[in-house]
Design a protein around this motif. Structure first.
Motif, PDB file in Angstrom:
ATOM      1  N   THR A  83       3.105  -1.118 -11.556  1.00 50.39           N
ATOM      2  CA  THR A  83       4.493  -1.476 -11.241  1.00 50.39           C
ATOM      3  C   THR A  83       4.899  -0.921  -9.887  1.00 50.39           C
ATOM      4  O   THR A  83       5.575  -1.600  -9.103  1.00 50.39           O
ATOM      5  N   ALA A  84       4.490   0.302  -9.598  1.00 44.31           N
ATOM      6  CA  ALA A  84       4.814   0.904  -8.306  1.00 44.31           C
ATOM      7  C   ALA A  84       4.168   0.125  -7.164  1.00 44.31           C
ATOM      8  O   ALA A  84       4.799  -0.132  -6.126  1.00 44.31           O
ATOM      9  N   ASN A  85       2.914  -0.264  -7.326  1.00 50.39           N
ATOM     10  CA  ASN A  85       2.238  -1.057  -6.296  1.00 50.39           C
ATOM     11  C   ASN A  85       2.925  -2.407  -6.094  1.00 50.39           C
ATOM     12  O   ASN A  85       3.054  -2.888  -4.961  1.00 50.39           O
ATOM     13  N   THR A  86       3.352  -3.016  -7.189  1.00 41.97           N
ATOM     14  CA  THR A  86       4.040  -4.304  -7.105  1.00 41.97           C
ATOM     15  C   THR A  86       5.377  -4.150  -6.391  1.00 41.97           C
ATOM     16  O   THR A  86       5.757  -4.996  -5.562  1.00 41.97           O
ATOM     17  N   ILE A 146      -5.374   9.044  -3.529  1.00 39.13           N
ATOM     18  CA  ILE A 146      -6.140   7.806  -3.635  1.00 39.13           C
ATOM     19  C   ILE A 146      -5.259   6.639  -3.193  1.00 39.13           C
ATOM     20  O   ILE A 146      -4.022   6.728  -3.195  1.00 39.13           O
ATOM     21  N   ASP A 147      -5.893   5.567  -2.808  1.00 31.88           N
ATOM     22  CA  ASP A 147      -5.187   4.337  -2.464  1.00 31.88           C
ATOM     23  C   ASP A 147      -4.926   3.599  -3.776  1.00 31.88           C
ATOM     24  O   ASP A 147      -5.769   2.855  -4.269  1.00 31.88           O
ATOM     25  N   THR A 148      -3.736   3.818  -4.343  1.00 35.63           N
ATOM     26  CA  THR A 148      -3.447   3.248  -5.669  1.00 35.63           C
ATOM     27  C   THR A 148      -3.474   1.721  -5.653  1.00 35.63           C
ATOM     28  O   THR A 148      -3.852   1.103  -6.655  1.00 35.63           O
ATOM     29  N   ALA A 149      -3.068   1.113  -4.539  1.00 35.74           N
ATOM     30  CA  ALA A 149      -3.070  -0.352  -4.482  1.00 35.74           C
ATOM     31  C   ALA A 149      -4.491  -0.900  -4.540  1.00 35.74           C
ATOM     32  O   ALA A 149      -4.764  -1.913  -5.189  1.00 35.74           O
ATOM     33  N   ARG A 150      -5.413  -0.229  -3.865  1.00 34.64           N
ATOM     34  CA  ARG A 150      -6.802  -0.702  -3.859  1.00 34.64           C
ATOM     35  C   ARG A 150      -7.455  -0.479  -5.222  1.00 34.64           C
ATOM     36  O   ARG A 150      -8.243  -1.309  -5.685  1.00 34.64           O
ATOM     37  N   VAL A 151      -7.106   0.629  -5.895  1.00 37.61           N
ATOM     38  CA  VAL A 151      -7.755   0.964  -7.164  1.00 37.61           C
ATOM     39  C   VAL A 151      -7.154   0.191  -8.331  1.00 37.61           C
ATOM     40  O   VAL A 151      -7.866  -0.339  -9.184  1.00 37.61           O
ATOM     41  N   PHE A 152      -5.812   0.080  -8.356  1.00 40.07           N
ATOM     42  CA  PHE A 152      -5.141  -0.513  -9.508  1.00 40.07           C
ATOM     43  C   PHE A 152      -4.532  -1.889  -9.210  1.00 40.07           C
ATOM     44  O   PHE A 152      -4.263  -2.649 -10.128  1.00 40.07           O
ATOM     45  N   GLY A 153      -4.296  -2.178  -7.908  1.00 42.51           N
ATOM     46  CA  GLY A 153      -3.695  -3.448  -7.521  1.00 42.51           C
ATOM     47  C   GLY A 153      -2.209  -3.518  -7.896  1.00 42.51           C
ATOM     48  O   GLY A 153      -1.726  -2.722  -8.688  1.00 42.51           O
ATOM     49  N   PRO A 154      -1.510  -4.490  -7.337  1.00 42.63           N
ATOM     50  CA  PRO A 154      -1.952  -5.382  -6.249  1.00 42.63           C
ATOM     51  C   PRO A 154      -1.866  -4.685  -4.896  1.00 42.63           C
ATOM     52  O   PRO A 154      -1.107  -3.745  -4.717  1.00 42.63           O
ATOM     53  N   GLY A 212       4.294   8.076  -3.657  1.00 41.25           N
ATOM     54  CA  GLY A 212       3.350   8.129  -4.776  1.00 41.25           C
ATOM     55  C   GLY A 212       2.156   7.218  -4.609  1.00 41.25           C
ATOM     56  O   GLY A 212       1.064   7.528  -5.102  1.00 41.25           O
ATOM     57  N   THR A 213       2.329   6.109  -3.889  1.00 36.31           N
ATOM     58  CA  THR A 213       1.198   5.208  -3.647  1.00 36.31           C
ATOM     59  C   THR A 213       0.395   5.623  -2.418  1.00 36.31           C
ATOM     60  O   THR A 213      -0.538   4.925  -2.025  1.00 36.31           O
ATOM     61  N   ALA A 214       0.778   6.722  -1.800  1.00 38.76           N
ATOM     62  CA  ALA A 214       0.077   7.289  -0.635  1.00 38.76           C
ATOM     63  C   ALA A 214       0.157   6.400   0.593  1.00 38.76           C
ATOM     64  O   ALA A 214      -0.747   6.399   1.434  1.00 38.76           O
TER      65      ALA A 214
END
Length: 269
Positions: A83-86, A146-154, A212-214
């Motif tokens: 949700t945070a990445n989105t 960590i790069d949360t978007a790369r690991v968990f998407g989007p 938080g998403t770095a």
């Protein structure tokens, strides 16, 4: 002697909206400059990483909170981090565009002010991006993030060396936060609801998301808030109509009595 309050200057309470075509071109130009201007600092990889180490050391010297504390909260569940990445990927531009559209339609006087502030903040940010390229914390191994978007998407970013759409070395200042804070300020100023202060939740959530998403350091947020503060101090909102006390003397009362006299005579027949 009686008195009443009247506007000092005549004119409609609601200002006319600026020409729509001109505003569409101006706003489109603002977003285009934002996207293309970031490309001017692309390719400064070594300098961006040197600056990243400097910023990380400055934050530790200033005893700012560790960005990892916020990221650990997001990593409690896949749904939370996703949700945070989105939120990071899809809210930034649409929310700002929606603000400008709403102000244009419902608060045209505040629209011009908000558009000018956003343009000033964006222009100043692009200058900082050019003078101080900065790799985000997700790229800096020393952060332990960590790069949360790369690991968990989007994810909205590709590999930095092949990304032709965005400049990933423009972390400072965070326009994600600067625009979000301006959205809250504009809606608080332009509305009168007692619930309007809840709009501050938008920049607060944005702050937690970008850290938080770095994607940003704390100092990126501090610089963005400072630039917005300067822009707000320089670009002032449209003033409300001033009102003056107009005093009525004996001559005014005499004329009013004469106008009413025929009515009084007719009523007594």
């Amino acid at each position: 002697m009686n008195a009443r309050t009247e506007p000092v200057e005549a004119g409609p309470d609601v200002p006319a909206r600026p020409p729509l075509v001109r505003e569409l071109l101006l706003v489109a130009g603002l977003f285009l400059v934002y996207k293309l201007g970031r490309q001017l600092v692309a390719g400064h990889t070594p300098e961006a990483f040197r600056n990243a180490h400097r910023v990380w050391d400055w934050e530790r010297a200033l005893r700012l909170p560790d960005e990892g504390t916020v990221q650990s909260l997001l990593l409690h569940g896949d749904a939370v981090v996703h949700t945070a990445n989105t939120y990071y990927a899809v809210v930034h531009f649409p929310a700002t565009a929606a603000l400008l559209v709403w102000l244009y339609l419902r608060r045209p006087g505040h629209y011009v002010w908000a558009r000018r502030v956003l343009a000033a903040v964006t222009g100043a940010a692009l200058v900082v991006h050019l003078l101080f390229p900065l790799a985000p914390p997700r790229m800096l191994g020393a952060t332990g993030l960590i790069d949360t978007a790369r690991v968990f998407g989007p994810s909205v970013y590709g590999p930095p060396h092949t990304d032709q759409v965005s400049n990933q070395f423009a972390a400072m200042p965070s326009l994600h936060f600067g625009w979000a804070l301006m959205l809250a300020v504009a809606l608080i100023v332009a509305t009168r609801s007692r619930w309007r202060w809840l709009w501050l939740l938008h920049p607060l959530v944005t702050l937690l998301v970008i850290v938080g998403t770095a994607n940003h350091y704390w100092l990126d947020v501090v610089v963005a808030a400072a630039l917005l503060g300067v822009a707000l101090a320089v670009v002032r909102p449209r003033r409300r109509p001033r009102y003056a006390v107009v005093r009525r003397g004996p001559e005014h009362r005499r004329r009013v009595t004469e106008r009413r006299r025929p009515e009084l005579v007719g009523a007594g027949r």
